[in-house]
Design a protein around this motif. Structure first.
Motif, PDB file in Angstrom:
ATOM      1  N   ALA A 588       0.841  -1.207   0.000  1.00  5.03           N
ATOM      2  CA  ALA A 588       0.000   0.000   0.000  1.00  5.03           C
ATOM      3  C   ALA A 588       0.870   1.249   0.000  1.00  5.03           C
ATOM      4  O   ALA A 588       0.734   2.134   0.842  1.00  5.03           O
ATOM      5  N   TYR A 604      -1.523  -6.173  -2.956  1.00  5.32           N
ATOM      6  CA  TYR A 604      -2.329  -5.824  -1.786  1.00  5.32           C
ATOM      7  C   TYR A 604      -3.577  -6.700  -1.715  1.00  5.32           C
ATOM      8  O   TYR A 604      -3.935  -7.219  -0.648  1.00  5.32           O
ATOM      9  N   TRP A 634     -10.018   1.289  -7.048  1.00 10.14           N
ATOM     10  CA  TRP A 634      -8.650   1.725  -6.744  1.00 10.14           C
ATOM     11  C   TRP A 634      -7.829   1.817  -8.030  1.00 10.14           C
ATOM     12  O   TRP A 634      -7.088   2.766  -8.247  1.00 10.14           O
ATOM     13  N   HIS A 926      -3.147   1.758   4.660  1.00 13.11           N
ATOM     14  CA  HIS A 926      -4.472   1.143   4.727  1.00 13.11           C
ATOM     15  C   HIS A 926      -5.059   1.371   6.117  1.00 13.11           C
ATOM     16  O   HIS A 926      -4.342   1.559   7.096  1.00 13.11           O
ATOM     17  N   CYS A 937      -3.927   4.518  10.623  1.00 13.88           N
ATOM     18  CA  CYS A 937      -3.408   4.349   9.260  1.00 13.88           C
ATOM     19  C   CYS A 937      -2.113   3.549   9.349  1.00 13.88           C
ATOM     20  O   CYS A 937      -1.138   4.010   9.949  1.00 13.88           O
ATOM     21  N   GLN A 987      -9.360  -0.727   3.986  1.00 12.44           N
ATOM     22  CA  GLN A 987      -9.502   0.328   2.994  1.00 12.44           C
ATOM     23  C   GLN A 987      -8.131   0.919   2.669  1.00 12.44           C
ATOM     24  O   GLN A 987      -7.361   1.257   3.559  1.00 12.44           O
ATOM     25  N   LEU A 988      -7.839   1.056   1.380  1.00 16.18           N
ATOM     26  CA  LEU A 988      -6.617   1.767   1.004  1.00 16.18           C
ATOM     27  C   LEU A 988      -6.789   3.254   1.310  1.00 16.18           C
ATOM     28  O   LEU A 988      -7.856   3.832   1.074  1.00 16.18           O
TER      29      LEU A 988
END
Length: 1004
Positions: A588, A604, A634, A926, A937, A987-988
């Motif tokens: 990521a 990922y 994405w 992520h 994060c 979640q990215l």
């Protein structure tokens, strides 16, 4: 929509012409308008069919397709439609169909009815597309049926879906029955018993489900009992009574549900174990009673004075349990009994000795009287007494008696008594030596077991209470010594247990603190691994020593081993989770200029799948499954970054680049319609298409380009080749050519004959002799020299320069043209209004932003009452004069600053769009939850500057950006409580420079 408006404007222009002849242009207009009406009616009929079928949503969706149907009806239903129909009929041109206005009214009402149901209908469509379970869709349709009472089909749908659901329930019930899924059958039973059914399920149907649920529950309970039976056997095999008692309690709860018959094999198999549990509980009760009896005896022994019968009674209470007395209490009890018995024996011996002495004195007295006669009898009697004393163990008394009668003559009885006494004394001496030797051995040995053996042998041959007391004393000493040794071993074992327990507790505490999402997790895991290795060493020592301690102590080792195993498993899980999070964090990290972003995103996605496979029951896995569906969005976000980085100039200045970028934008939107960057791509595509429109239409036709339309506007003879003849009374006449005759003030009474243009036909015909001629004296003419009309000067300039206007110069060119038209005081007010309006509209065709900013300016001065088809060139035309006055009023409402402001705002919007297009977006980490449930994060990124942090979230049928925090310096801050679509682990996280983000998302 613009093409339809052009046709309407041209029709109205033709209708306003005083001499409307049949031309190819008129035929084309009639054909275009007729086709438009036919197309609109076809769409209205289709919408009507949808509405009659109750398909309101489909009707609205069909009507909203470009161009919007109701807006198109409004445009086509223009006020002069009847006059146009008469003209078409007169020239026998294609007739137009009457517009289906009643159908349009029905459609308008449908819009009003649709509003409250929009959200539910959206959910209904999405669930249908996703093929959601029928039960969920049925719930939504029931709500729609309750709200949309006018649409009876909803109720029909509910009933049909209920039939299908009942069939489904039957299938699911049979499947659940075959699987023995009692929980699912319970849920199905609750569903069929619900009161929401339009057609209630038949009672027999409900009864069938109920019976299946009952049977499944009975089978489930029986299987649970069978499992408990195995666990009871294990507990019985390990003699683990507490575990067996817990299982017995579960058995008691499940047995009634299983409805077991008295002769069921389960009872036969488990009955003995249950009996064992009861027996053990009874034994525990007996043990407690035994311990209570021992306690009472121990309290009695603590007293200084107690009667022998009372002490024996308490001993009897203990002995009735047939378990004996524990050491050293048994020794204390025996010693106390022996002490009390010795005291009692001593009293009896004193009494006997007194009696014997009295007898001896009597005998002595008698012997003295009959000494000689009875000497022999005396010796025999004394010998008999000595032997009796020997038999009674009174050797000292016997020896005293023999010594006392040492003067007895030799007599067989006396010699026998003396020999017997000597033998008895030797035997006693040997016994005494043996006792003393055994006692000495017990005192000198270092082995407790050996000492006990010596003392047991000594007790067997001990006769005197002193000997027994001495033995008892040593037994107590050795028992105390043994207990001290046992206590020392127990203490050492306990300390080792405490040490291992402490390390396990440290491991527990560290485990509770270890968060696989932290970057320093490896350090904590290494510390935890070291603690577990040290614990293993302690457990090895405990296993070696557990045979030397009580079972209650040694049993703790198994518990510690079980606990250590659980910790090792947790440690292994954390190591694997930490490794997967590290891999996810590594993948990521994708810069906005990365060319190989697909590889990183694939890595990922693979890490997410590995986590789900490795930990299917982990709460995160559910979120990881959901977030994996965002992979294409994405890719879309990063593909847009790759795309705009490949463009050398934004926006392009060359038509070829414009066309190329349009194609690339369209392909991007086809490939990634749901991408969060799709909105800016659409905006940029719209702007690019407007730039292209400056030169050509979307199909490459240059004649439809705004530049060509601008050129065509000013190439009109009325706008570029007419001359002005102005009279002193203010009337202005327009000529196709200048007057041939030179006028002078000297000839003021001279008559001038000229043919002014009075309508469009005469101008377009190009013949100045046509039309009504005019005769004026020179003195009436204000300008003696005829020159190009002011607007023609502008038109000529446009003809000369428009072809040289580049794509990049379009906005400046159009602004200059509008300013020149507006600022020229000599141009006819009507013509100024017309030219300004058309020029502003064409300028907007070549710039989508300008079209938007100019809309308010055009609305400011546009007046629908101004007849654009009026013969403005005829100074004597009353309609033209009215239009001219209205135009003059309209022009007063606008000024050059209005146009400049619109152009400036357009330029600002273009600059903002350019920055939005070039907004750099990078993948930096992520989103995950830590141990405490706080969002964080996970990233290896070190921000330099201020950034906004965004994630991709669903928005209707597409996706959009959602802000979750910010980054500044080395600090990353997430918003307070994330929820909804934002709050999904895995979640990215995308980073966008704050300045770019403020612009990119300001009006999102």
């Amino acid at each position: 929509m613009a093409e339809y408006q052009r046709v309407i404007d041209e029709i109205r222009f033709q209708l306003q012409s005083s001499d409307c002849e049949l031309t190819d242009e008129l035929r084309q207009l009639a054909s275009s308008y007729s086709a438009a009406c036919r197309s609109v009616n076809q769409r209205l009929r289709r919408c009507g069919e949808f509405l009659r079928l109750g398909l309101r949503s489909e009707a609205i969706q069909f009507a909203e397709a470009e161009p919007n149907l109701l807006e198109l009806v409004t445009r086509l239903d223009f006020p002069e439609r009847e006059a146009w129909e008469e003209l078409v009929t007169m020239y026998q041109l294609p007739r137009m169909e009457p517009l289906l206005l009643d159908m349009a009214e029905m459609l308008n009402e449908a819009y009003a009815d649709q509003e409250p149901l929009t959200k539910l209908l959206t959910t209904h469509r999405l669930m249908a597309l996703a093929k959601s379970p029928l039960k969920q869709r049925l719930d939504v349709v029931r709500k729609l049926a309750d709200l949309d009472l006018q649409a009876s089909f909803w109720d029909d749908d509910v009933r049909e879906m209920e039939k299908a659901r009942l069939h489904e329930i039957k299938v699911e019930a049979n499947a659940a029955k075959s699987k023995g899924d009692h929980s699912r059958l319970k849920d199905l039973l609750v569903e069929v018993q619900d009161s929401q059914w339009r057609n209630a399920p038949p009672p027999s149907y409900v009864k069938s489900i109920s019976e299946m649920a009952g049977a499944a529950n009975e089978n489930w309970a029986r299987k649970e009992l069978e499992q408990l039976e195995a666990e009871l056997n294990d507990a019985f095999g390990a003699l683990d009574l507490p575990r067996a008692q817990q299982l017995r309690d579960q058995w008691d709860m499940l047995a009634p549900q299983a409805e077991l018959a008295p002769d069921d094999p389960i009872w036969e198999n488990s009955g003995p174990i249950l009996d064992w549990i009861r027996d053990e509980e009874e034994q525990l009760a007996k043990q407690q009673a035994y311990e209570d009896a021992v306690g009472y005896l121990e309290l009695a022994l603590e007293k200084d004075r107690i009667d022998l019968p009372d002490l024996e009674r308490l001993g009897h209470e203990v002995n009735k349990f047939n378990k004996g007395l524990p050491e050293p209490l048994a020794t204390r009890y025996r010693n106390r009994i022996a002490s009390l018995q010795f005291a009692d024996t001593r009293r009896r011996n004193l009494i006997i000795a007194g009696v014997a002495l009295g007898i001896i004195l009597v005998i002595g007295s008698i012997g003295f009287l009959i000494q000689r006669q009875l000497r022999s009898s005396e010796i025999i009697a004394v010998a008999s007494t000595v032997e009796q004393m020997i038999d009674n163990g009174q050797l000292a008394d016997a020896r005293a008696m023999v010594d006392k009668h040492s003067d007895f003559p030799i007599h067989e009885s006396w010699l026998a008594a003396q020999k017997k006494l000597g033998d008895a004394e030797k035997t006693e001496q040997d016994r005494l030596s043996q006792v003393q030797g055994l006692i000495a051995s017990a005192e000198s040995t270092t082995s407790h077991n050996q000492a006990v053996k010596y003392l047991e042998q000594a007790r067997e041959i001990a006769h005197t209470s002193e000997e027994k007391l001495a033995i008892g004393r040593l037994e107590m000493e050795w028992e105390e010594h043994r207990q001290n040794e046992v206590a020392a071993r127990e203490e050492a074992f306990r300390q080792l247990v405490d040490k291992a327990t402490n390390k396990l507790e440290q491991s527990d505490s560290l485990l509770a603190m270890v968060d696989p999402t932290n970057q320093d997790t490896n350090k904590d895991l290494q510390q935890l691994d070291q603690l577990l290795k040290e614990t293993d060493q302690d457990l090895q020592q405990l296993n070696s020593a557990k045979g030397m301690v009580r079972s209650t102590s040694s049993s703790q080792v198994k518990l510690l081993e079980t606990r250590a195993t659980a910790l090792k498993d947790a440690h292994k899980k954390l190591e694997q989770q930490s490794s997967l999070f590290d891999e996810m964090t590594r993948q990521a990290a994708i810069s906005s200029e990365a060319a190989n972003f697909e590889q990183a995103l694939s890595g990922y996605d693979e890490a997410l799948k590995n986590y789900v496979t490795s930990f299917p029951n982990d709460p995160r896995s559910s979120d990881f499954k959901k977030v994996a569906t965002h992979a294409k969005t994405w890719s879309g976000a990063m593909k847009w970054q790759q795309l705009w980085h490949s463009w050398s100039v934004i926006p392009p200045r060359d038509l070829q680049d414009v066309v190329a970028q349009i194609a690339e934008c369209e392909k991007f939107l086809d490939d990634f319609p749901e991408a969060p960057s799709a909105s800016v791509a659409k905006s940029y595509l719209t702007y690019l298409k407007s730039i292209r429109m400056r030169e050509e239409s979307s199909d490459g036709d240059r004649s439809d380009g705004a530049k060509s339309q601008m050129a065509a506007l000013f190439e009109n003879a009325l706008l570029s080749k007419v001359y002005l003849l102005e009279l002193k009374d203010g009337k202005k006449y327009y000529l196709l050519a200048p007057l041939k005759k030179k006028l002078t003030n000297a000839a003021s009474t001279e008559v001038v004959n000229f043919h002014p243009i009075t309508d469009y036909y005469s101008a377009l015909g190009g013949n100045e002799s046509k039309g009504t001629g005019k005769i004026k004296q020179v003195g009436e003419i204000k300008t003696l020299t005829t020159s190009l009309a002011p607007h023609a000067v502008i038109g000529s300039r446009v003809k000369e320069t428009i072809d040289n206007c580049s794509l990049n110069e379009w906005d400046t060119y159009c602004l200059g043209l509008c300013k020149r038209i507006l600022s020229d005081p000599e141009i006819d007010d009507f013509l100024k209004y017309f030219l300004l309006l058309r020029t502003a509209e064409l300028a907007g065709e070549g710039n989508a932003h300008l079209k938007e900013t100019m809309a308010s300016v055009i609305r400011k001065f546009q007046d629908d009452e101004i007849d654009l088809a009026v013969n403005w060139m005829d100074p004597e035309n009353e309609a033209a004069q009215t239009a001219r006055e209205l135009a003059a009023d309209a022009l007063k409402r606008v000024n050059i600053q209005d146009f400049e402001s619109a152009w400036d705002e357009s330029k600002k919007q273009t600059e903002q769009l350019t920055k939005r297009v070039q907004c750099p977006i990078s993948v930096v980490g992520h989103l995950e939850k830590d141990k405490k449930g706080s969002w964080k994060c996970l990233t290896s990124w070190e921000p330099k500057g201020d950034y906004q942090l965004q994630v991709v979230v669903p928005s209707g049928t597409s996706h959009t950006w959602a802000s979750i925090g910010s980054a500044r310096g080395n600090s990353i801050t997430l918003n307070g409580q994330l929820s909804g679509a934002h709050a999904i682990e895995g979640q990215l996280i995308f980073a966008i420079p704050k300045a770019a983000a403020d612009l990119a998302f300001a009006n999102r």
